[in-house]
Design a protein around this motif. Structure first.
Motif, PDB file in Angstrom:
ATOM      1  N   UNK A  17       0.821  -1.212   0.000  1.00 22.37           N
ATOM      2  CA  UNK A  17       0.000   0.000   0.000  1.00 22.37           C
ATOM      3  C   UNK A  17       0.855   1.261   0.000  1.00 22.37           C
ATOM      4  N   UNK A  18       2.160   1.080  -0.218  1.00 22.08           N
ATOM      5  CA  UNK A  18       3.081   2.211  -0.198  1.00 22.08           C
ATOM      6  C   UNK A  18       3.410   2.647  -1.620  1.00 22.08           C
ATOM      7  N   UNK A  19       3.127   3.908  -1.997  1.00 20.28           N
ATOM      8  CA  UNK A  19       3.441   4.357  -3.365  1.00 20.28           C
ATOM      9  C   UNK A  19       4.952   4.368  -3.607  1.00 20.28           C
ATOM     10  N   UNK A  20       5.354   3.987  -4.803  1.00 17.23           N
ATOM     11  CA  UNK A  20       6.748   4.128  -5.213  1.00 17.23           C
ATOM     12  C   UNK A  20       6.952   5.600  -5.564  1.00 17.23           C
ATOM     13  N   UNK A  21       7.962   6.266  -5.006  1.00 20.06           N
ATOM     14  CA  UNK A  21       8.117   7.719  -5.168  1.00 20.06           C
ATOM     15  C   UNK A  21       8.038   8.205  -6.611  1.00 20.06           C
ATOM     16  N   UNK A  22       8.585   7.430  -7.551  1.00 17.56           N
ATOM     17  CA  UNK A  22       8.601   7.867  -8.959  1.00 17.56           C
ATOM     18  C   UNK A  22       7.212   7.914  -9.575  1.00 17.56           C
ATOM     19  N   UNK A  23       6.222   7.249  -8.950  1.00 15.96           N
ATOM     20  CA  UNK A  23       4.899   7.143  -9.563  1.00 15.96           C
ATOM     21  C   UNK A  23       4.183   8.490  -9.622  1.00 15.96           C
TER      22      UNK A  23
END
Length: 362
Positions: A17-23
């Motif tokens: 549930x953690x977004x990947x920063x680049x997204x």
């Protein structure tokens, strides 16, 4: 635009549930100041434990851009096209709001494993603490005949699901009856999401629905000596899933009144080059217009399961060799096609690369 994006989710946009920063950075490049997408975008996920709208809401929150359910292809989305089963009584396996999902797809008489267990209390006896008091139940309860099994995703109690699905297959839809091994081929099985593993917050990949399917296939073969057959396999990397995703891409372009035909699709995070075994029914093809895109390019990112140093075996049946094939046993492919067209560090780099390749200036 003459191209569109097919985005994988797990390991590409999020880890668990953690977004990947680049997204978030990538998606700011894909929308205008009003939040409208500059190119057609579809999210293709092998998740199957929620409704499309829930997944769209989750993605909107994580990425900071408005996403509609018509931009989401779940592993079970192509089941909308299997209308010949919609009026029938089918057994559904998985977790989450299964009945809501099944009914949203068009199924009128879905029966869950839990309901089947309640109606046939003598069948589920692995967990001693859940064994019934036989005297308090009617073991001769006559249940509706089940005409198909739909595997939505990995269940919670594997032993219960494995036992009851085997019961249904070996009794031709009359669980509780004695096994009749001469009933072969068995009633239809439709399976969504063949991923052996998936990436969440843990340091190593976790079991996916494909692992559950391996268990079911091997138990069935051990008991009967015959292979479990699938009426259809859905979810990446099956042909039906990508054809359905392309149908949604074309619908977006038409809604925006973009005149340019969509010639190229970029599958970010996954390969769109595998196809189903020829023996599996392709009757769903009549439900869709023929594919219009001339090319589908894979752009793999290094934030998920993909390992650029892993080789692919020449024969997918021989998985215990120097190289191990993690795909489903029923997939056949040309190993040369599995090589990704492009490999980039993350999804932001993937968007930059595609814009460069297409000479597209937002």
């Amino acid at each position: 635009p003459s191209f569109g994006f097919l985005f994988d989710i797990d390991g590409v946009l999020v880890r668990g549930k953690t977004p990947i920063p680049a997204a978030k950075t990538a998606f700011q490049k894909l929308v205008n100041s009003q939040g409208q997408f500059l190119v057609p975008v579809v999210f293709v996920t092998n998740a199957g434990n929620c409704l499309r709208q829930n997944k769209a809401d989750q993605l909107s929150h994580l990425l900071g851009v408005p996403i509609s359910q018509d931009q989401v292809v779940m592993s079970h989305s192509p089941l909308r096209m299997f209308k010949r089963y919609h009026e029938k009584c089918v057994l559904v396996s998985g977790q989450g709001p299964l009945l809501d999902i099944a009914q949203d797809l068009g199924f009128c008489q879905p029966i869950t494993i839990e309901t089947l267990r309640e109606k046939h209390p003598l069948l589920d006896v692995v967990d001693h603490d859940r064994r019934p008091n036989i005297l308090s139940h009617n073991p001769y309860f006559v249940f509706l005949v089940l005409i198909a099994v739909v595997l939505f995703g990995e269940p919670v109690r594997w032993e219960t699901n494995l036992q009851l699905i085997i019961d249904v297959l070996l009794t031709s839809g009359y669980p509780g009856n004695p096994y009749h091994r001469e009933n072969y081929p068995h009633i239809p099985v439709l399976a969504c999401n063949m991923d052996l593993m998936w990436v969440a917050e843990a340091q190593s990949p976790r079991f996916g629905h494909g692992t559950f399917m391996v268990c079911l296939e091997n138990i069935y073969k051990k008991i009967t000596g015959k292979d479990l057959k699938y009426e259809a396999l859905m979810g990446k990397p099956s042909k039906v899933t990508y054809q359905y995703a392309e149908y949604l891409i074309r619908a977006q372009a038409a809604e925006r009144r973009w005149k340019q035909p969509i010639l190229t699709l970029y599958a970010v995070g996954g390969s769109a080059t595998l196809s189903q075994d020829d023996e599996i029914s392709n009757s769903w093809e009549n439900e869709l217009a023929s594919a219009a895109a001339a090319h589908c390019r894979s752009v793999l990112v290094c934030t998920g399961v993909y390992n650029p140093h892993t080789e692919v075996p020449l024969d997918t049946q021989e998985s215990i060799t120097e190289t191990v094939f993690h795909g489903h046993r029923d997939f056949r492919f040309d190993p040369g096609l599995v090589e990704p067209d492009h490999i980039v560090p993350d999804v932001d780099a993937a968007v930059d690369l595609v814009f460069q390749l297409e000479n597209f200036v937002p």
